[in-house]
Structures are given as C-alpha cells and as structure tokens.
Design a protein around this motif. Structure first.
Motif, PDB file in Angstrom:
ATOM      1  N   ARG A 186       0.834  -1.208   0.000  1.00  0.00           N
ATOM      2  CA  ARG A 186       0.000   0.000   0.000  1.00  0.00           C
ATOM      3  C   ARG A 186       0.867   1.256   0.000  1.00  0.00           C
ATOM      4  NH1 ARG A 186      -1.216   3.420   3.595  1.00  0.00           N
ATOM      5  NH2 ARG A 186      -0.430   2.177   5.312  1.00  0.00           N
ATOM      6  N   GLU A 187       1.924   1.256   0.809  1.00  0.00           N
ATOM      7  CA  GLU A 187       2.814   2.419   0.865  1.00  0.00           C
ATOM      8  C   GLU A 187       3.537   2.626  -0.467  1.00  0.00           C
ATOM      9  OE1 GLU A 187       4.000   2.359   5.608  1.00  0.00           O
ATOM     10  OE2 GLU A 187       5.112   1.085   4.207  1.00  0.00           O
ATOM     11  N   GLU A 191       1.108   4.164  -2.881  1.00  0.00           N
ATOM     12  CA  GLU A 191       0.893   5.581  -2.562  1.00  0.00           C
ATOM     13  C   GLU A 191       2.042   6.436  -3.092  1.00  0.00           C
ATOM     14  OE1 GLU A 191       0.338   5.574   1.673  1.00  0.00           O
ATOM     15  OE2 GLU A 191      -1.800   5.097   1.514  1.00  0.00           O
ATOM     16  N   VAL A 250      -6.412   3.034  -3.123  1.00  0.00           N
ATOM     17  CA  VAL A 250      -5.086   2.432  -3.068  1.00  0.00           C
ATOM     18  C   VAL A 250      -5.194   1.016  -2.515  1.00  0.00           C
ATOM     19  CG1 VAL A 250      -2.810   2.548  -1.981  1.00  0.00           C
ATOM     20  CG2 VAL A 250      -3.846   4.618  -2.895  1.00  0.00           C
TER      21      VAL A 250
END
Length: 133
Positions: free
Chosen positions: A12-13, A16, A105
């Motif tokens: 997820r990071e 992003e 996301v």
C-alpha cells in the motif's frame, strides 16, 4: 527505501508513493518510446525475413511475394503503438484504474495481489509449462 521508510514498505505504501510521483514515473517510462535500442515489436520486414529463414526459402524469393517491395521500400517502419498502449496501461494503473473502474489504493493493491497469486497467471510465467519442453 531506507530513506523513506523505517521498515520495509508495505504494498500500500509503495502504491501511494508511485501514485504521488506518477508524472515522474511516466516521464521515465515514456523515454522508451523514443529509444532506438528498445524494440517494442518485431518489424514486418524482420518478421518476413525470419519466417523465410525458418522455412528455408531463399531471400531471392522476395521478388515473387506480392507487396514485399512496398514493405521493404518503406523500411518496415512500425509505429510505437505497442509502446503507447503499454504506457497508457501504466498511466491507468498509476491513476488507480483497474479494468475501467477507479479503485482506492487499498482496493487496487488487493486486486493486484490477487492477480499476482492467481495460478493461471503464475503458470504463464513458469517456463516448465512451455510446449517445447
């Protein structure tokens, strides 16, 4: 990654960061459209020559094939339609579009993980499944 994250980044990071820097990523990827050393597709001329070589035909047979002169005279130029399609797909992913649907996301990451773990997709990557083996 050690500069951005104190521990290994989660998917997820990473997504992003990619989305936040999509213009930079697209600029880097678009360079490949104009790179003469990167081949997106086999040109019609090279494809024809490879087929003739594979079938054992003499290159002198080119005179007997209809439309061959036009193909060779034109240099076998191939538009970078393949490259542009690939970059459009990257752009859609960076904007969160999956199969025409805008995803968060987290939703996009979940779908990408499902696709990556799908046995049908994994079997296409495994060279042991090749018919030539």
């Amino acid at each position: 990654f050690s500069l951005l994250f104190s521990s290994p980044p989660t998917p997820r990071e990473v997504m992003e960061v990619l989305r936040a820097n999509k213009d930079l990523v697209l600029t880097i990827v678009e360079v490949f459209i104009h790179d003469p050393l990167y081949r997106w597709a086999l040109s019609p001329v090279k494809n024809l020559l490879a087929q003739m070589e594979q079938s054992g035909r003499d290159l002198g047979d080119l005179d007997n094939l209809p439309g061959t002169f036009d193909l060779i005279a034109g240099g076998g130029n191939v538009s970078n339609a393949d490259a542009e399609r690939a970059i459009l797909k990257v752009k859609e992913k960076l904007e969160g579009l999956e199969n025409g649907e805008r995803k968060s996301v987290q939703g996009q990451v979940q779908q990408l993980l499902r696709e990556a773990q799908d046995p049908d997709n994994l079997s296409m990557l495994y060279c042991g499944w090749g018919p030539w083996l």
